[in-house]
Structure formats: structure tokens, C-alpha cells
Design a protein around this motif. Structure first.
Motif, short mmCIF file in Angstrom:
data_model
loop_
_atom_site.label_atom_id
_atom_site.label_comp_id
_atom_site.label_asym_id
_atom_site.label_seq_id
_atom_site.Cartn_x
_atom_site.Cartn_y
_atom_site.Cartn_z
N ASP A 59 0.83 -1.22 0.00
CA ASP A 59 0.00 0.00 0.00
C ASP A 59 0.86 1.26 0.00
N ILE B 190 -1.49 4.96 2.42
CA ILE B 190 -2.90 4.73 2.15
C ILE B 190 -3.48 3.85 3.25
N LEU C 180 -6.81 7.38 0.40
CA LEU C 180 -6.93 6.72 -0.90
C LEU C 180 -7.44 7.71 -1.95
#
Length: 253
Positions: free
Chosen positions: A110, A225, A231
């Protein structure tokens, strides 16, 4: 060198999005997050294999996504409650692949960043130990949400604390690691002692007191994120770069 993308988490803070899509496969500017990570890894000539570790729920999705570009490992877990944890997953793949004396690049699935992994590897090769990528966070109030790092004049780690109430510096470690060929054995020793298998920073906090670990101070953009607003911010930043219209809310399609 082997590269390993950690993608077996369950991203509960992003539910319901992550009930059906693994977080690294969520699109940012029309491409899965994992694709952006592969772009960065491609800069490193030393990498001869790329691996992804996923959970049993999403491993088939990663197989479809990979199209032969990476080796996908199913860690056999099916929920946040029985997860192996990031450190556990590194050890799982290392044991499965029989990595002994391998150089290893580990990246959380991520992470979005634009610094050069090739430059990071060059820094690491100038040292004799493992390395972490560190970011000088501009917001002191947010620093306590991360792993806080102290470095000496040679950029060797002399302090490392997970989410301290009173941070000793503004330097934070991001989940991008280069492990010395001798340190996979120490990873197994860490777990054998019964230490936490989850946050990878716990291993670094243990390791730097036993072996050299260095901090690579990168500049440029890094996006963590963790929730839906982060996001959306990442999606819009990358959409601006690509000349795409921004969005008021995050959409998978």
C-alpha cells in the motif's frame, strides 16, 4: 536480489471496499496500486525475481493480475484474526523459497512513492547492513502515528520506536526495507523468541540493537494509504499527473 511485496493484510479501515478487492489491487488513476510499485522495482537491475504474498481470499485475484510478472504466494489465512502478520509473511515466503543468504527488498503493498529504488539500493550497497527508507515528515503531530527513527552522522539507526507519544525526531520509517543477506536468519531468530509477527517495524526495532541498520533519507512524494480519504487523495494526485479529471469521492471503476 529478490523483491517481495507484502499484500496479505485485510485493510479493515477501508471496508467495504476491501471486502471484495485487496488493497494493493485498488486502482489509483486507473491502475492497481501494485502496478505503480512494480514500476519502481523495475528500476533496480539487481532484482531477478519479484514475489507477492497474499491471503487465501485474494491470492487468485493476484494470480490473475500478475500475468506471469511475479510469483504469488498464498499464506493460507482467511481473516484478520488468523493473519500471519507482515513479519510472519516474510518468514513464510523465505522458508517456502528456501532463501538463505539472499539479498531482499521488501515493500508494503500500500506504499506509493516516487523516489528511486535504484538510488536507495546504491546507498545500501555503500553500507554493511540492512537499510530502511526514512521520510522527514513535515507534520510533527502526525509523526507519532508512525515508526520514529534516529540516525547518527553515518546514517546508522541509533533509535527506533513504534508510534511514540513524544517523538525524538521527525524522521519516520516507511515500509520499504533492504535486508542484508545475513539478516533473514535473524528474522527467524526474532520470531523464535516469540516477538510480534505483525508490524515490520518491530523487527527493525529489534534488529538495530544487534546488527547495523542504516536509514536512507529520501526526498519526493510518499503516500500512506490507510483510510478512504488518503486513498482519494492518492487517486487524485496521480490523476492530476496523468491529466485525468479529479473526483469528489473514490470509485473503484
Amino acid at each position: 536480489m529478490k523483491a517481495l511485496i507484502l499484500a496479505a493484510g485485510y485493510a479493515t479501515r477501508l471496508r467495504p471496499l476491501t471486502d471484495t478487492v485487496a488493497k494493493p489491487l485498488l486502482p489509483v488513476a486507473g491502475r492497481p496500486i501494485a502496478d505503480w510499485i512494480l514500476d519502481r522495482i523495475a528500476e533496480v537491475d539487481d532484482v531477478d525475481e519479484i514475489h507477492v504474498v497474499a491471503n487465501a481470499r485474494f491470492a487468485p485475484d493476484f494470480e490473475r493480475w500478475s500475468q506471469g510478472r511475479v510469483r504469488v504466494h498464498d499464506d493460507g489465512t482467511t481473516s484478520n484474526e488468523d493473519r500471519l502478520g507482515a513479519i510472519g509473511d516474510i518468514a513464510f515466503v523465505a522458508d517456502r523459497e528456501e532463501w538463505e543468504g539472499e539479498e531482499l527488498l521488501v515493500i508494503a503493498g500500500d506504499n506509493l512513492f516516487d523516489f528511486s529504488l535504484a538510488a536507495y539500493v546504491d546507498f545500501w550497497r555503500s553500507k554493511d547492513g540492512s537499510a530502511i527508507a526514512v521520510y522527514d515528515h513535515p507534520d510533527r503531530e502526525l509523526v507519532s502515528e508512525y515508526s520514529v527513527v534516529e540516525l547518527d552522522q553515518d546514517d546508522r539507526v541509533v533509535g527506533f520506536e513504534e508510534k511514540p507519544e513524544r517523538p525524538a525526531s521527525n524522521l519516520i520509517s516507511i515500509a520499504t526495507y533492504l535486508y542484508h543477506h545475513a539478516h533473514i536468519a535473524l528474522l527467524r531468530a526474532y520470531l523464535a523468541e516469540g516477538n510480534p509477527p505483525d508490524q515490520p517495524g518491530h523487527f527493525i526495532a529489534w534488529l538495530y540493537t544487534r546488527a547495523p541498520v542504516y536509514g536512507y533519507r529520501f526526498t519526493g512524494e510518499w503516500l500512506d494509504i490507510g483510510n478512504r480519504s488518503q486513498l482519494l487523495e492518492a487517486d487524485n494526485r496521480y490523476r492530476r499527473r496523468a491529466g485525468l479529471p479529479e473526483r469528489d469521492q473514490y470509485l473503484v471503476n
